[in-house]
Design a protein around this motif. Structure first.
Motif, PDB file in Angstrom:
ATOM      1  N   GLY A  32       0.816  -1.211   0.000  1.00 31.48           N
ATOM      2  CA  GLY A  32       0.000   0.000   0.000  1.00 31.48           C
ATOM      3  C   GLY A  32       0.847   1.257   0.000  1.00 31.48           C
ATOM      4  N   VAL A  33       1.936   1.232   0.763  1.00 31.33           N
ATOM      5  CA  VAL A  33       2.840   2.385   0.789  1.00 31.33           C
ATOM      6  C   VAL A  33       3.518   2.536  -0.569  1.00 31.33           C
ATOM      7  CG1 VAL A  33       4.943   3.327   1.827  1.00 31.33           C
ATOM      8  CG2 VAL A  33       3.204   2.273   3.278  1.00 31.33           C
ATOM      9  N   LEU A  34       3.967   1.425  -1.162  1.00 32.66           N
ATOM     10  CA  LEU A  34       4.587   1.481  -2.486  1.00 32.66           C
ATOM     11  C   LEU A  34       3.620   2.054  -3.511  1.00 32.66           C
ATOM     12  CD1 LEU A  34       6.441  -1.965  -2.506  1.00 32.66           C
ATOM     13  CD2 LEU A  34       7.510   0.301  -2.569  1.00 32.66           C
ATOM     14  N   GLU A  35       2.370   1.629  -3.444  1.00 33.86           N
ATOM     15  CA  GLU A  35       1.349   2.127  -4.378  1.00 33.86           C
ATOM     16  C   GLU A  35       1.074   3.610  -4.151  1.00 33.86           C
ATOM     17  OE1 GLU A  35      -1.000   1.970  -7.607  1.00 33.86           O
ATOM     18  OE2 GLU A  35       0.185   0.288  -6.849  1.00 33.86           O
ATOM     19  N   SER A  36       1.013   4.030  -2.893  1.00 28.46           N
ATOM     20  CA  SER A  36       0.751   5.439  -2.579  1.00 28.46           C
ATOM     21  C   SER A  36       1.871   6.346  -3.067  1.00 28.46           C
ATOM     22  CB  SER A  36       0.586   5.640  -1.072  1.00 28.46           C
ATOM     23  OG  SER A  36      -0.532   4.965  -0.595  1.00 28.46           O
ATOM     24  N   MET A  37       3.102   5.879  -2.982  1.00 30.44           N
ATOM     25  CA  MET A  37       4.250   6.705  -3.349  1.00 30.44           C
ATOM     26  C   MET A  37       4.596   6.622  -4.839  1.00 30.44           C
ATOM     27  SD  MET A  37       4.838   8.232  -0.575  1.00 30.44           S
ATOM     28  CE  MET A  37       6.304   9.124  -1.031  1.00 30.44           C
ATOM     29  N   LYS A  38       3.898   5.753  -5.568  1.00 28.12           N
ATOM     30  CA  LYS A  38       4.159   5.622  -6.999  1.00 28.12           C
ATOM     31  C   LYS A  38       3.797   6.937  -7.694  1.00 28.12           C
ATOM     32  CE  LYS A  38       3.008   1.825  -8.956  1.00 28.12           C
ATOM     33  NZ  LYS A  38       2.187   0.746  -9.536  1.00 28.12           N
ATOM     34  N   SER A  63      15.257  10.109   6.195  1.00 29.05           N
ATOM     35  CA  SER A  63      14.666   9.718   4.914  1.00 29.05           C
ATOM     36  C   SER A  63      14.280   8.249   4.932  1.00 29.05           C
ATOM     37  CB  SER A  63      15.646   9.975   3.763  1.00 29.05           C
ATOM     38  OG  SER A  63      16.779   9.152   3.888  1.00 29.05           O
ATOM     39  N   VAL A  64      13.403   7.897   3.998  1.00 33.32           N
ATOM     40  CA  VAL A  64      12.953   6.522   3.822  1.00 33.32           C
ATOM     41  C   VAL A  64      13.247   6.137   2.386  1.00 33.32           C
ATOM     42  CG1 VAL A  64      10.974   4.968   3.885  1.00 33.32           C
ATOM     43  CG2 VAL A  64      11.088   6.871   5.477  1.00 33.32           C
ATOM     44  N   ILE A  65      13.813   4.957   2.190  1.00 40.68           N
ATOM     45  CA  ILE A  65      14.065   4.467   0.843  1.00 40.68           C
ATOM     46  C   ILE A  65      12.865   3.634   0.428  1.00 40.68           C
ATOM     47  CG2 ILE A  65      15.565   3.091  -0.636  1.00 40.68           C
ATOM     48  CD1 ILE A  65      17.834   3.730   1.321  1.00 40.68           C
ATOM     49  N   ILE A  66      12.159   4.110  -0.597  1.00 37.79           N
ATOM     50  CA  ILE A  66      10.995   3.409  -1.123  1.00 37.79           C
ATOM     51  C   ILE A  66      11.281   3.155  -2.597  1.00 37.79           C
ATOM     52  CG2 ILE A  66       8.516   3.492  -1.573  1.00 37.79           C
ATOM     53  CD1 ILE A  66       8.257   5.318   0.866  1.00 37.79           C
ATOM     54  N   GLY A  67      11.376   1.897  -2.954  1.00 41.58           N
ATOM     55  CA  GLY A  67      11.831   1.559  -4.300  1.00 41.58           C
ATOM     56  C   GLY A  67      13.312   1.892  -4.382  1.00 41.58           C
ATOM     57  N   ARG A  68      13.669   2.748  -5.329  1.00 39.82           N
ATOM     58  CA  ARG A  68      15.062   3.191  -5.436  1.00 39.82           C
ATOM     59  C   ARG A  68      15.201   4.657  -5.075  1.00 39.82           C
ATOM     60  NH1 ARG A  68      15.956   1.045 -11.400  1.00 39.82           N
ATOM     61  NH2 ARG A  68      14.259   2.514 -11.557  1.00 39.82           N
ATOM     62  N   GLY A 109       4.965  10.592   5.258  1.00 37.42           N
ATOM     63  CA  GLY A 109       3.864  10.653   6.212  1.00 37.42           C
ATOM     64  C   GLY A 109       2.678  11.430   5.686  1.00 37.42           C
ATOM     65  N   GLN A 110       2.943  12.531   4.999  1.00 33.39           N
ATOM     66  CA  GLN A 110       1.863  13.336   4.439  1.00 33.39           C
ATOM     67  C   GLN A 110       1.095  12.572   3.368  1.00 33.39           C
ATOM     68  OE1 GLN A 110       3.134  16.911   2.435  1.00 33.39           O
ATOM     69  NE2 GLN A 110       1.105  17.832   2.593  1.00 33.39           N
ATOM     70  N   VAL A 111       1.812  11.840   2.526  1.00 38.27           N
ATOM     71  CA  VAL A 111       1.158  11.109   1.437  1.00 38.27           C
ATOM     72  C   VAL A 111       0.335   9.945   1.978  1.00 38.27           C
ATOM     73  CG1 VAL A 111       1.571   9.675  -0.601  1.00 38.27           C
ATOM     74  CG2 VAL A 111       2.844  11.802  -0.303  1.00 38.27           C
ATOM     75  N   ILE A 112       0.902   9.166   2.900  1.00 37.12           N
ATOM     76  CA  ILE A 112       0.186   7.959   3.342  1.00 37.12           C
ATOM     77  C   ILE A 112      -0.930   8.254   4.331  1.00 37.12           C
ATOM     78  CG2 ILE A 112       2.117   6.415   2.864  1.00 37.12           C
ATOM     79  CD1 ILE A 112       2.695   6.331   5.846  1.00 37.12           C
ATOM     80  N   THR A 113      -0.832   9.376   5.078  1.00 36.21           N
ATOM     81  CA  THR A 113      -1.885   9.689   6.056  1.00 36.21           C
ATOM     82  C   THR A 113      -2.863  10.751   5.565  1.00 36.21           C
ATOM     83  OG1 THR A 113      -0.624  11.433   7.167  1.00 36.21           O
ATOM     84  CG2 THR A 113      -0.339   9.172   7.985  1.00 36.21           C
ATOM     85  N   PHE A 140      10.900  -1.050   5.446  1.00 39.46           N
ATOM     86  CA  PHE A 140      11.603  -0.077   4.618  1.00 39.46           C
ATOM     87  C   PHE A 140      12.894   0.344   5.315  1.00 39.46           C
ATOM     88  CE2 PHE A 140       7.196   0.525   3.200  1.00 39.46           C
ATOM     89  CZ  PHE A 140       7.370   0.408   1.831  1.00 39.46           C
ATOM     90  N   THR A 141      13.884   0.728   4.509  1.00 40.16           N
ATOM     91  CA  THR A 141      15.144   1.208   5.051  1.00 40.16           C
ATOM     92  C   THR A 141      15.005   2.690   5.354  1.00 40.16           C
ATOM     93  OG1 THR A 141      16.353  -0.397   3.719  1.00 40.16           O
ATOM     94  CG2 THR A 141      17.616   1.450   4.613  1.00 40.16           C
ATOM     95  N   CYS A 142      15.326   3.057   6.580  1.00 40.71           N
ATOM     96  CA  CYS A 142      15.245   4.455   7.005  1.00 40.71           C
ATOM     97  C   CYS A 142      16.650   4.942   7.314  1.00 40.71           C
ATOM     98  CB  CYS A 142      14.359   4.595   8.238  1.00 40.71           C
ATOM     99  SG  CYS A 142      12.677   4.032   7.959  1.00 40.71           S
TER     100      CYS A 142
END
Length: 102
Positions: free
Chosen positions: A16-22, A33-38, A47-51, A72-74
């Motif tokens: 769901g997070v991957l889909e939201s950040m796509k 920072s958070v590494i999502i995908g590359r 946080g703003q996008v997912i909430t 996820f890697t932070c």
């Protein structure tokens, strides 16, 4: 996974997070920072996008905790102290013609 961010419960999944950040362009990273995908995203942007809440409503620690639990890697920026930058006293002395000691 159920987590609480800004006193509101959220059911988050890694997919769901991957889909939201796509399709979301990462802002410049100036803190944690958070590494999502590359891509490296600032924690507050994620946080703003997912909430769908304002960034002032939650802390970076809440989002970091949730993203870490999802796998996820932070990352955090190292605390670097600026060196060789004169303070206000040294700057004033330099303007008056006194030698600058750093």
């Amino acid at each position: 996974m159920r987590c609480v961010i800004a006193r509101f419960p959220f059911e988050l999944t890694k997919g769901g997070v991957l889909e939201s950040m796509k399709g979301i362009k990462p802002e410049p990273v100036t803190g944690e920072s958070v590494i999502i995908g590359r891509r490296h995203y600032p924690v507050k942007q994620v946080g703003q996008v997912i909430t769908r809440q304002d960034r002032r409503d939650f802390s970076a620690a809440e989002v970091l905790r949730a993203m870490t639990q999802l796998g996820f890697t932070c990352r955090a920026l190292p605390n670097a102290e600026p060196r060789g930058i004169p303070g206000s006293l040294q700057h004033a002395s330099a303007m008056l013609g006194a030698p600058v000691t750093v």
